[in-house]
Motif scaffolding. Structure first.
Motif, short mmCIF file in Angstrom:
data_model
loop_
_atom_site.label_atom_id
_atom_site.label_comp_id
_atom_site.label_asym_id
_atom_site.label_seq_id
_atom_site.Cartn_x
_atom_site.Cartn_y
_atom_site.Cartn_z
N CYS A 4 91.83 74.28 49.27
CA CYS A 4 92.19 73.26 48.28
C CYS A 4 93.28 73.81 47.35
N ASP A 5 94.20 72.94 46.97
CA ASP A 5 95.13 73.36 45.93
C ASP A 5 95.16 72.34 44.81
N GLY A 21 101.21 71.97 34.86
CA GLY A 21 102.01 72.45 35.98
C GLY A 21 101.59 73.78 36.58
N MET A 22 100.42 74.30 36.19
CA MET A 22 99.92 75.51 36.85
C MET A 22 99.44 75.12 38.24
N TRP A 23 99.83 75.89 39.25
CA TRP A 23 99.49 75.56 40.64
C TRP A 23 98.55 76.62 41.17
N TRP A 24 97.31 76.23 41.44
CA TRP A 24 96.29 77.12 42.00
C TRP A 24 96.17 76.79 43.48
N LYS A 25 96.30 77.81 44.33
CA LYS A 25 96.52 77.59 45.76
C LYS A 25 95.31 77.77 46.67
N ASN A 26 94.13 77.93 46.12
CA ASN A 26 92.93 77.97 46.94
C ASN A 26 91.70 77.82 46.03
N LEU A 67 93.47 62.71 43.56
CA LEU A 67 92.59 63.56 44.36
C LEU A 67 92.73 63.18 45.82
N VAL A 68 92.82 64.17 46.69
CA VAL A 68 92.84 63.92 48.12
C VAL A 68 91.59 64.55 48.71
N PHE A 69 90.80 63.74 49.40
CA PHE A 69 89.58 64.19 50.05
C PHE A 69 89.76 64.13 51.56
N VAL A 70 89.15 65.10 52.24
CA VAL A 70 89.11 65.10 53.70
C VAL A 70 87.66 65.17 54.15
N LYS A 71 87.39 64.54 55.28
CA LYS A 71 86.03 64.55 55.82
C LYS A 71 85.95 65.67 56.86
N LYS A 72 85.07 66.64 56.58
CA LYS A 72 84.86 67.77 57.48
C LYS A 72 83.37 67.88 57.76
N THR A 110 90.59 68.39 48.72
CA THR A 110 91.55 69.33 49.29
C THR A 110 92.85 69.45 48.49
N ALA A 111 93.11 68.49 47.59
CA ALA A 111 94.30 68.58 46.74
C ALA A 111 94.09 67.75 45.48
N VAL A 112 94.66 68.26 44.37
CA VAL A 112 94.53 67.59 43.07
C VAL A 112 95.84 67.72 42.31
N GLU A 113 96.23 66.67 41.64
CA GLU A 113 97.28 66.75 40.62
C GLU A 113 96.81 65.95 39.42
N ASN A 114 96.99 66.52 38.26
CA ASN A 114 96.46 65.96 37.02
C ASN A 114 97.61 65.72 36.04
N VAL A 115 97.67 64.55 35.44
CA VAL A 115 98.70 64.25 34.44
C VAL A 115 98.05 63.62 33.21
N VAL A 116 98.67 63.86 32.07
CA VAL A 116 98.24 63.21 30.83
C VAL A 116 98.82 61.80 30.83
N VAL A 117 98.01 60.83 30.46
CA VAL A 117 98.48 59.46 30.32
C VAL A 117 99.00 59.31 28.89
#
Length: 166
Positions: free
Chosen positions: A56-57, A63-68, A132-137, A144-151
């Motif tokens: 997951c990232d 803007g901090m990017w965490w890669k796992n 948010l991006v979800f995958v079915k495993k 599996t992926a997230v991006e967060n913004v202030v409204v």
């Protein structure tokens, strides 16, 4: 008159129930969203493996990017021992869009309590929007992926889509 009131009540209730109906996959993903929010509100991310993939990232609100998953868990835990120690998160709304049978895009509108950043800046309570991006495993939905913004409310008033012709 009583029949008309009963009919109108039944009509409104059925519309509300119909509008809120979720697919089985949406219900499962929504539970994972709730698990993510529970980690925040408990200020403990020990359970992240239950709702996020190992690869997951995450791009946070500044803007901090965490890669796992390991980086995501560590960074959240550090921030929750400090600036987010007493800050709560409230789910306001969730929108689901199935991309394929195994991929779902979710927009989570959430309310974050006020906090002071490590640099000393006070941020008032505000809405955040997470993609948010979800995958079915193995029949389980995982983030599996997230991006967060202030409204930014002031900017929302200038959104051209608000005045777009119907």
């Amino acid at each position: 008159m009583r029949k008309l009131v009963s009919f109108c009540s039944l009509f409104l209730l059925s519309n509300v129930l119909f509008a809120q109906a979720k697919t089985t996959d949406e219900v499962a993903v929504d539970k994972q969203v709730d698990a993510l929010i529970a980690s925040w509100n408990n200020h403990n991310y020990d359970d992240i493996a239950n709702y996020a993939t190992e690869d997951c990232d995450w791009v946070n609100v500044v803007g901090m990017w965490w890669k796992n998953r390991r980086e995501i868990q560590y960074a959240h835990q550090v921030f929750h021992e400090g600036m987010f120690k007493n800050v709560t998160l409230t789910k306001k709304s969730v929108h689901f869009r199935a991309v394929t049978k195994d991929v779902m895009v979710v927009h989570l509108l959430q309310r974050v309590g006020a906090y002071t950043s490590p640099s000393g800046t006070l941020y008032p309570e505000a809405d955040n929007l997470k993609l948010l991006v979800f995958v079915k495993k193995a029949e389980k939905w995982l983030l599996t992926a997230v991006e967060n913004v202030v409204v930014i409310e002031q900017a929302q008033r200038s959104n051209p889509v608000n005045k777009m012709p119907k």
